[in-house]
Design an enzyme around this catalytic site. Sequence first.
Site, PDB file in Angstrom:
ATOM      1  N   GLU A 110     -49.560  -9.069   0.154  1.00 50.22           N
ATOM      2  CA  GLU A 110     -50.927  -8.538   0.182  1.00 50.22           C
ATOM      3  C   GLU A 110     -51.820  -9.251  -0.825  1.00 50.22           C
ATOM      4  O   GLU A 110     -51.382  -9.552  -1.935  1.00 50.22           O
ATOM      5  CB  GLU A 110     -50.899  -7.033  -0.128  1.00 50.22           C
ATOM      6  CG  GLU A 110     -50.170  -6.224   0.920  1.00 50.22           C
ATOM      7  CD  GLU A 110     -50.187  -4.715   0.650  1.00 50.22           C
ATOM      8  OE1 GLU A 110     -50.877  -4.264  -0.300  1.00 50.22           O
ATOM      9  OE2 GLU A 110     -49.502  -3.994   1.384  1.00 50.22           O
ATOM     10  N   ASP A 139     -41.831  -8.013   4.370  1.00 49.71           N
ATOM     11  CA  ASP A 139     -42.907  -7.702   3.424  1.00 49.71           C
ATOM     12  C   ASP A 139     -42.401  -7.844   1.995  1.00 49.71           C
ATOM     13  O   ASP A 139     -41.283  -7.417   1.689  1.00 49.71           O
ATOM     14  CB  ASP A 139     -43.329  -6.233   3.616  1.00 49.71           C
ATOM     15  CG  ASP A 139     -44.802  -6.097   3.902  1.00 49.71           C
ATOM     16  OD1 ASP A 139     -45.554  -7.052   3.654  1.00 49.71           O
ATOM     17  OD2 ASP A 139     -45.196  -5.020   4.392  1.00 49.71           O
ATOM     18  N   GLU A 195     -56.242  -5.850   8.034  1.00 46.75           N
ATOM     19  CA  GLU A 195     -55.982  -4.421   8.248  1.00 46.75           C
ATOM     20  C   GLU A 195     -57.242  -3.595   7.978  1.00 46.75           C
ATOM     21  O   GLU A 195     -57.842  -3.693   6.892  1.00 46.75           O
ATOM     22  CB  GLU A 195     -54.833  -3.934   7.341  1.00 46.75           C
ATOM     23  CG  GLU A 195     -54.564  -2.440   7.517  1.00 46.75           C
ATOM     24  CD  GLU A 195     -53.254  -1.950   6.939  1.00 46.75           C
ATOM     25  OE1 GLU A 195     -52.431  -2.759   6.472  1.00 46.75           O
ATOM     26  OE2 GLU A 195     -53.043  -0.717   6.970  1.00 46.75           O
ATOM     27  N   LYS A 245     -44.372 -11.766   3.938  1.00 47.50           N
ATOM     28  CA  LYS A 245     -45.790 -11.387   3.949  1.00 47.50           C
ATOM     29  C   LYS A 245     -46.108 -10.787   2.591  1.00 47.50           C
ATOM     30  O   LYS A 245     -45.275 -10.078   2.020  1.00 47.50           O
ATOM     31  CB  LYS A 245     -46.074 -10.366   5.059  1.00 47.50           C
ATOM     32  CG  LYS A 245     -47.493  -9.796   5.005  1.00 47.50           C
ATOM     33  CD  LYS A 245     -47.834  -8.962   6.221  1.00 47.50           C
ATOM     34  CE  LYS A 245     -47.461  -7.508   6.119  1.00 47.50           C
ATOM     35  NZ  LYS A 245     -48.005  -6.786   4.956  1.00 47.50           N
TER      36      LYS A 245
END
Length: 297
Positions: A125, A93, A192, A123
């Site tokens: 967001e 992340d 999510e 990853k």
Amino acid sequence: MSVHSDAGFDRPVTTAVFRARKAAHQRIVMITAYDTASARLVDEAGVDAVLVGDSLGMTVLGFDSTLPVTLEDMVRHTAAVVRGTRRALVIADMPFMSFQISPEDALRNAGRLMAEGGAGAVKLEGGASVAATVERITGAGIPVMGHVGLTPQSVHQLGGYKVQAKEAVSAAALLEDCRALQEAGAFAVVLECVPAELAGLASAELDIPTIGIGAGAGCDGEVQVYHDLLGLGGDFTPRHAKRYAQLGEAVVSAVSAYADDVRAGSFPAEAQSTHMAPRALEELQAMRAKKVRPATA
Ligand code: KIV
């Protein structure tokens, strides 16, 4: 060749395996891990991907959000997970403020997670707003997984950890975000805490796999947090998780038994002890009787 070997069940997992799985309608299994010991266990269990999530901040470091997690934390824990993993793809992340400042800064930081952490992908967001960043990173040869819906690094803007995109307009925007990530070169996207219908639509529309968490059963894969599945997170279990074991209770009971044994003098016992040879012991006692001190180097 069997269907399983076609879709990469018998060799190290790469992003190409993700694509093959979606094409073969075989679901992708992903779980978080943060250290070598847990990585070894989940890899042995046969998961496809291990996410070194910035949920590390809550699960391991004791913060109440992911915001305090640093790039140094992520590099360190990613390297630990990589040391415990033989087959699964390790995805690191990108923590808060490691990719938001500029695409160049994001590329530099993604590069550290790959070069120093040993990750196989990163990853980050966000949707359309991070598409240029995703393009810059993937353009440099680093695979990127997107993450939309409930994006915990934006918890203060979202007003809490709650289900996202429940209305038509926000749901349409989420689909746009997914498409923007796909066009920017993302190899998969985490959905999510979004309604199952929306996750189903996204999964049907996208060429890249969707990985759900709190997104219903229609995604191409699933990710869950290690501590939630194993009962290591205290009393709270998020609605999207299921406890497959009560390891927290098992640990408390094992450590209490250890404490009882130490206090009672029954541990360590003979089985855990080593002894001096009788001759060495006699020599020591003779030295002590004569007050001889060993010569120091
Ligand atoms: O940090 C994390 O664990 C995550 C998953 C919940 C997707 O981002």
